[in-house]
Scaffold this active site. Structure first.
Site, PDB file in Angstrom:
ATOM      1  N   ASP A  13       7.825  -0.558   0.147  1.00 18.46           N
ATOM      2  CA  ASP A  13       7.676  -0.831   1.580  1.00 18.46           C
ATOM      3  C   ASP A  13       9.004  -0.892   2.325  1.00 18.46           C
ATOM      4  O   ASP A  13       9.147  -1.618   3.312  1.00 18.46           O
ATOM      5  CB  ASP A  13       6.894  -2.145   1.804  1.00 18.46           C
ATOM      6  N   GLU A  14       9.948  -0.115   1.881  1.00 20.09           N
ATOM      7  CA  GLU A  14      11.266  -0.119   2.515  1.00 20.09           C
ATOM      8  C   GLU A  14      11.276   0.690   3.809  1.00 20.09           C
ATOM      9  O   GLU A  14      12.247   0.629   4.579  1.00 20.09           O
ATOM     10  CB  GLU A  14      12.315   0.479   1.555  1.00 20.09           C
ATOM     11  N   LYS A  16      10.002   4.111   3.517  1.00 19.63           N
ATOM     12  CA  LYS A  16      10.163   5.478   2.999  1.00 19.63           C
ATOM     13  C   LYS A  16       9.387   6.484   3.839  1.00 19.63           C
ATOM     14  O   LYS A  16       9.850   7.580   4.108  1.00 19.63           O
ATOM     15  CB  LYS A  16       9.670   5.564   1.537  1.00 19.63           C
ATOM     16  N   GLY A  17       8.150   6.080   4.248  1.00 18.28           N
ATOM     17  CA  GLY A  17       7.296   6.988   5.017  1.00 18.28           C
ATOM     18  C   GLY A  17       7.995   7.465   6.269  1.00 18.28           C
ATOM     19  O   GLY A  17       8.052   8.665   6.555  1.00 18.28           O
ATOM     20  N   GLY A  40       1.423   2.870   0.516  1.00 16.23           N
ATOM     21  CA  GLY A  40       1.036   2.941   1.924  1.00 16.23           C
ATOM     22  C   GLY A  40       2.287   3.301   2.693  1.00 16.23           C
ATOM     23  O   GLY A  40       3.181   2.467   2.837  1.00 16.23           O
ATOM     24  N   HIS A  41       2.379   4.544   3.143  1.00 20.12           N
ATOM     25  CA  HIS A  41       3.577   5.019   3.827  1.00 20.12           C
ATOM     26  C   HIS A  41       3.258   5.219   5.302  1.00 20.12           C
ATOM     27  O   HIS A  41       2.482   6.097   5.665  1.00 20.12           O
ATOM     28  CB  HIS A  41       4.078   6.317   3.195  1.00 20.12           C
ATOM     29  N   ARG A 143      -3.922   9.511 -23.935  1.00 14.99           N
ATOM     30  CA  ARG A 143      -4.319  10.915 -24.117  1.00 14.99           C
ATOM     31  C   ARG A 143      -5.831  11.132 -24.025  1.00 14.99           C
ATOM     32  O   ARG A 143      -6.389  11.986 -24.700  1.00 14.99           O
ATOM     33  CB  ARG A 143      -3.756  11.455 -25.451  1.00 14.99           C
ATOM     34  N   GLN A 224       6.518   3.415  -3.988  1.00 13.72           N
ATOM     35  CA  GLN A 224       6.942   2.114  -4.510  1.00 13.72           C
ATOM     36  C   GLN A 224       8.475   1.989  -4.412  1.00 13.72           C
ATOM     37  O   GLN A 224       9.045   2.540  -3.494  1.00 13.72           O
ATOM     38  CB  GLN A 224       6.441   1.896  -5.936  1.00 13.72           C
ATOM     39  N   THR A 239       4.833  -1.415 -11.248  1.00 14.01           N
ATOM     40  CA  THR A 239       3.719  -0.479 -11.224  1.00 14.01           C
ATOM     41  C   THR A 239       3.808   0.359 -12.508  1.00 14.01           C
ATOM     42  O   THR A 239       4.630   0.069 -13.379  1.00 14.01           O
ATOM     43  CB  THR A 239       3.713   0.368  -9.929  1.00 14.01           C
ATOM     44  N   THR A 300      -1.337  -1.162   2.535  1.00 13.77           N
ATOM     45  CA  THR A 300      -2.475  -0.757   1.719  1.00 13.77           C
ATOM     46  C   THR A 300      -3.502  -1.870   1.599  1.00 13.77           C
ATOM     47  O   THR A 300      -4.697  -1.657   1.753  1.00 13.77           O
ATOM     48  CB  THR A 300      -1.991  -0.313   0.319  1.00 13.77           C
ATOM     49  N   ARG A 303      -2.044  -7.583   2.496  1.00 12.26           N
ATOM     50  CA  ARG A 303      -1.536  -8.870   2.002  1.00 12.26           C
ATOM     51  C   ARG A 303      -0.217  -9.224   2.686  1.00 12.26           C
ATOM     52  O   ARG A 303       0.607  -8.336   2.949  1.00 12.26           O
ATOM     53  CB  ARG A 303      -1.279  -8.792   0.486  1.00 12.26           C
ATOM     54  N   ASP A 333      16.567  -3.806  13.271  1.00  6.52           N
ATOM     55  CA  ASP A 333      16.149  -4.473  14.514  1.00  6.52           C
ATOM     56  C   ASP A 333      15.419  -5.788  14.257  1.00  6.52           C
ATOM     57  O   ASP A 333      15.409  -6.666  15.115  1.00  6.52           O
ATOM     58  CB  ASP A 333      15.240  -3.531  15.316  1.00  6.52           C
TER      59      ASP A 333
HETATM   60  P1  GDP Z   1       6.935   2.517   2.845  1.00 12.20           P
HETATM   61  O1  GDP Z   1       5.839   2.130   1.916  1.00 12.20           O
HETATM   62  O2  GDP Z   1       8.276   2.438   2.205  1.00 12.20           O
HETATM   63  O3  GDP Z   1       6.706   3.838   3.513  1.00 12.20           O
HETATM   64  O4  GDP Z   1       6.937   1.405   4.001  1.00 12.20           O
HETATM   65  P2  GDP Z   1       5.639   0.845   4.764  1.00 12.20           P
HETATM   66  O5  GDP Z   1       5.116   1.886   5.671  1.00 12.20           O
HETATM   67  O6  GDP Z   1       4.689   0.227   3.801  1.00 12.20           O
HETATM   68  O7  GDP Z   1       6.279  -0.372   5.557  1.00 12.20           O
HETATM   69  C1  GDP Z   1       7.305  -0.190   6.492  1.00 12.20           C
HETATM   70  C2  GDP Z   1       6.831  -0.710   7.861  1.00 12.20           C
HETATM   71  O8  GDP Z   1       7.950  -0.871   8.697  1.00 12.20           O
HETATM   72  C3  GDP Z   1       5.905   0.239   8.582  1.00 12.20           C
HETATM   73  O9  GDP Z   1       5.011  -0.489   9.359  1.00 12.20           O
HETATM   74  C4  GDP Z   1       6.858   1.055   9.471  1.00 12.20           C
HETATM   75  O10 GDP Z   1       6.245   1.567  10.637  1.00 12.20           O
HETATM   76  C5  GDP Z   1       7.855   0.003   9.839  1.00 12.20           C
HETATM   77  N1  GDP Z   1       9.227   0.477  10.054  1.00 12.20           N
HETATM   78  C6  GDP Z   1       9.888   1.480   9.432  1.00 12.20           C
HETATM   79  N2  GDP Z   1      11.173   1.525   9.849  1.00 12.20           N
HETATM   80  C7  GDP Z   1      11.308   0.525  10.744  1.00 12.20           C
HETATM   81  C8  GDP Z   1      12.415   0.022  11.500  1.00 12.20           C
HETATM   82  O11 GDP Z   1      13.544   0.498  11.430  1.00 12.20           O
HETATM   83  N3  GDP Z   1      12.169  -1.052  12.312  1.00 12.20           N
HETATM   84  C9  GDP Z   1      10.953  -1.638  12.412  1.00 12.20           C
HETATM   85  N4  GDP Z   1      10.811  -2.679  13.215  1.00 12.20           N
HETATM   86  N5  GDP Z   1       9.889  -1.182  11.712  1.00 12.20           N
HETATM   87  C10 GDP Z   1      10.070  -0.135  10.888  1.00 12.20           C
HETATM   88  P1  IMO Z   2       4.794   1.795  -1.285  1.00 14.31           P
HETATM   89  O1  IMO Z   2       4.860   3.222  -1.770  1.00 14.31           O
HETATM   90  C1  IMO Z   2       4.832  -2.401  -2.384  1.00 14.31           C
HETATM   91  C2  IMO Z   2       3.041  -3.431  -6.265  1.00 14.31           C
HETATM   92  C3  IMO Z   2       1.783  -4.276  -6.237  1.00 14.31           C
HETATM   93  C4  IMO Z   2       1.956  -5.031  -7.543  1.00 14.31           C
HETATM   94  C5  IMO Z   2       2.565  -3.973  -8.462  1.00 14.31           C
HETATM   95  C6  IMO Z   2       1.561  -3.254  -9.352  1.00 14.31           C
HETATM   96  O2  IMO Z   2       3.981   1.623  -0.054  1.00 14.31           O
HETATM   97  O3  IMO Z   2       6.147   1.207  -1.206  1.00 14.31           O
HETATM   98  P2  IMO Z   2      -0.271  -1.396  -8.883  1.00 14.31           P
HETATM   99  O4  IMO Z   2      -1.481  -1.416  -7.983  1.00 14.31           O
HETATM  100  O5  IMO Z   2       0.698  -0.306  -8.581  1.00 14.31           O
HETATM  101  O6  IMO Z   2      -0.637  -1.451 -10.338  1.00 14.31           O
HETATM  102  O7  IMO Z   2       0.464  -2.795  -8.572  1.00 14.31           O
HETATM  103  O8  IMO Z   2       3.197  -3.028  -7.621  1.00 14.31           O
HETATM  104  N1  IMO Z   2       2.971  -2.198  -5.439  1.00 14.31           N
HETATM  105  C7  IMO Z   2       3.587  -2.036  -4.274  1.00 14.31           C
HETATM  106  N2  IMO Z   2       4.317  -2.898  -3.525  1.00 14.31           N
HETATM  107  N3  IMO Z   2       4.689  -1.142  -1.977  1.00 14.31           N
HETATM  108  C8  IMO Z   2       3.994  -0.249  -2.722  1.00 14.31           C
HETATM  109  O9  IMO Z   2       3.942   1.069  -2.443  1.00 14.31           O
HETATM  110  C9  IMO Z   2       3.358  -0.696  -3.900  1.00 14.31           C
HETATM  111  N4  IMO Z   2       2.583  -0.113  -4.843  1.00 14.31           N
HETATM  112  C10 IMO Z   2       2.365  -1.034  -5.786  1.00 14.31           C
HETATM  113  O10 IMO Z   2       1.779  -5.141  -5.126  1.00 14.31           O
HETATM  114  O11 IMO Z   2       2.899  -6.052  -7.383  1.00 14.31           O
HETATM  115 MG    MG Z   3       4.225   0.800   1.807  1.00 20.36          MG
END
Ligand code: GDP
Ligand code: IMO
Ligand code: MG
Length: 433
Positions: A13-14, A16-17, A40-41, A143, A224, A239, A300, A303, A333
């Site tokens: 959730d950094e 990446k999307g 969830g991107h 397998r 992830q 994961t 996703t 939580r 920000d």
């Molecule tokens: P991913 O799983 O790494 O793609 O990240 P997620 O989409 O799960 O979570 C990132 C959240 O932060 C999303 O709701 C994005 O729309 C939001 N986001 C991404 N970059 C920024 C940013 O620079 N500032 C803010 N405020 N939100 C951002």
């Molecule tokens: P994105 O791509 C954050 C975490 C789950 C749990 C562990 C194992 O959006 O960054 P799993 O269902 O993969 O067996 O769960 O990994 N987890 C994530 N946490 N972002 C994700 O994906 C994640 N995908 C799995 O919360 O701790």
């Molecule tokens: Mg995510």
């Protein structure tokens, strides 16, 4: 020729999307190489807000082709839902979205087993997304997995499914005292749900290799984060796939010698969903404040995400495991209103200095902090590095110094335009686009 691998450097959730979508503007091919609908991107584009779970985040550009690589696990029911949503917003994926025939499938029993295994772990539970990810990869390595290519031959699929449903039912009944699944029903529903997907099933490795040979621009999209990697992450709180750069080669079915450069996405602070160590985690009010400021709820599962300060020891390890060329710092920000911001610079373990996050020591790692003054100014309108407040730049520069990796870009909002290039020379992808 240019290709770029994008991975998360923390626990997912950094952002990446957003970064994949942004950098995919000049890509001809985008490959998701691991994970499944646990991801969830989020992408905010002029067409609206999208949350991609299995579809690569480059799909919004009409001329970009996308591959769900062989390192992924695929849930066709969820993919259908995702495609419905995308198509409702006017995005056509025909002849642009492909699934590698070697990609393993998530079946209904994987989801059930995921939940039951978690329940049985009780206070050691991982906090999975409940999407069947672990059990699906488990079958792959045992397998006995069923792959996308098996959907092209009804007899073969039926035979494999019959065996696997019988094995799963045995476990469900004998181990978990749970209800068995009805084979005929699973077969009929699964077969029906996958008919629309069969034209997408190809030898993805050839498609990717051909693009690389023809000097096309290829992006490899990680899901992830590095510390959720099955091998290098905070095991067992991880994961079940290879989330690091090395996974891009394996999960695309290409030689690692094709990979040119890698960028790591790091949030300006740290979050984690699910259980496991988190040295710089903030408790109660402070944690909640960051969660509200950053809207930190899972894309996703919804939580609430655990929140804490930026942990340089964590990202430093990610820089090393991935041999990153540069970092992209996101969500700067979110820190705009804080009068003081802390950075975990490393740890003490039983009095001794530890520089890198080490999952074997995780329970006893005591973070050491520095405190920087906040900038207390909005940054979401900044478009050039020079526009950022001096203290925000100092924060970024401090991070780069601590983790020993240059920062190429900073994100100051979820929109495409809310991005600041710090140093384009750090990434060939930016220079050659
Ligand atoms: P991913 O799983 O790494 O793609 O990240 P997620 O989409 O799960 O979570 C990132 C959240 O932060 C999303 O709701 C994005 O729309 C939001 N986001 C991404 N970059 C920024 C940013 O620079 N500032 C803010 N405020 N939100 C951002
Ligand atoms: P994105 O791509 C954050 C975490 C789950 C749990 C562990 C194992 O959006 O960054 P799993 O269902 O993969 O067996 O769960 O990994 N987890 C994530 N946490 N972002 C994700 O994906 C994640 N995908 C799995 O919360 O701790
Ligand atoms: Mg995510």
């Amino acid at each position: 020729m240019a290709n770029l691998t994008i991975v998360g450097t923390q626990w997912g959730d950094e952002g990446k999307g957003k970064i994949v979508d942004l950098l995919a503007r000049t890509a001809q091919l985008v490959v998701r190489f691991q994970g499944g609908p646990n991801a969830g991107h989020t992408v905010c584009s002029p067409r609206g807000r999208f949350t991609f779970h299995q579809v690569p985040s480059g799909i919004l550009y009409a001329r970009t082709r996308c591959v769900i690589g062989l390192g992924c696990v695929l849930d066709p029911f969820r993919l259908n839902e995702e495609l419905d949503e995308i198509e409702k917003k006017g995005i056509r994926v025909e002849k642009r979205l492909f699934i590698d025939r070697r990609t393993h499938l998530i079946l209904p029993y994987h989801r059930v087993l995921d939940r039951l295994q978690e329940e049985q772990l009780a206070d050691r539970r991982i906090g999975t997304t409940g999407r069947g990810i672990g059990p699906a990869y488990g079958d792959k390595y045992a397998r006995i997995g069923i792959r996308a290519g098996d959907l092209l031959n009804e007899d073969r699929f039926e035979e494999k499914l019959r065996r696997n449903v019988a094995a799963a039912n045995f476990r469900l009944m004998e181990v978990y005292k749970a209800e068995p699944l009805n084979f005929k029903q699973v077969l009929t529903e699964y077969w029906e749900a996958t008919r629309g997907l069969t034209p997408m099933i190809v030898d993805g490795t050839l498609l990717i290799e051909q693009a690389l040979r023809q000097d096309r621009r290829v992006l490899f999209e990680g899901a992830q984060g590095t510390h959720l990697d099955i091998d290098l992450g905070s095991y067992p709180y991880v994961t079940t796939s290879s989330t690091v750069v090395a996974g891009a080669a394996l999960g695309s079915g290409i030689s690692p010698f094709w990979l040119e450069e890698a960028v790591g996405v790091a949030k300006a602070y740290t979050t984690r969903v699910g259980a496991g160590p988190f040295p710089t985690e903030l408790q109660e009010r402070e944690g909640e404040q960051l969660r509200e400021l950053g809207a930190e709820y899972g894309a996703t599962t919804g939580r609430p995400r655990r929140c804490g300060w930026f942990d340089a020891g964590l990202v430093r390890a990610a820089v090393r495991y991935n041999r990153l060329n540069a970092l992209v710092i996101t969500k700067l920000d979110v820190l705009d209103s804080l009068p003081e911001i802390r950075i975990g610079t490393g740890y003490r373990y039983q009095g001794k200095k530890v520089r890198e996050f080490d999952p074997f020591l995780a329970d006893g790692l005591e973070p050491e902090y520095i405190t920087l003054p906040g900038w207390c100014e909005p940054t979401s309108g900044c478009r050039r590095y020079g526009d950022l407040p001096v203290r925000a730049k100092r924060y970024i520069e401090k991070i780069a110094q601590l983790v020993d990796c240059p920062v190429a870009m900073v994100s100051v909002g979820s929109g495409r335009d809310q991005t600041v290039i710090v140093d384009a020379r750090r990434l060939r992808w930016l220079k050659s686009g």
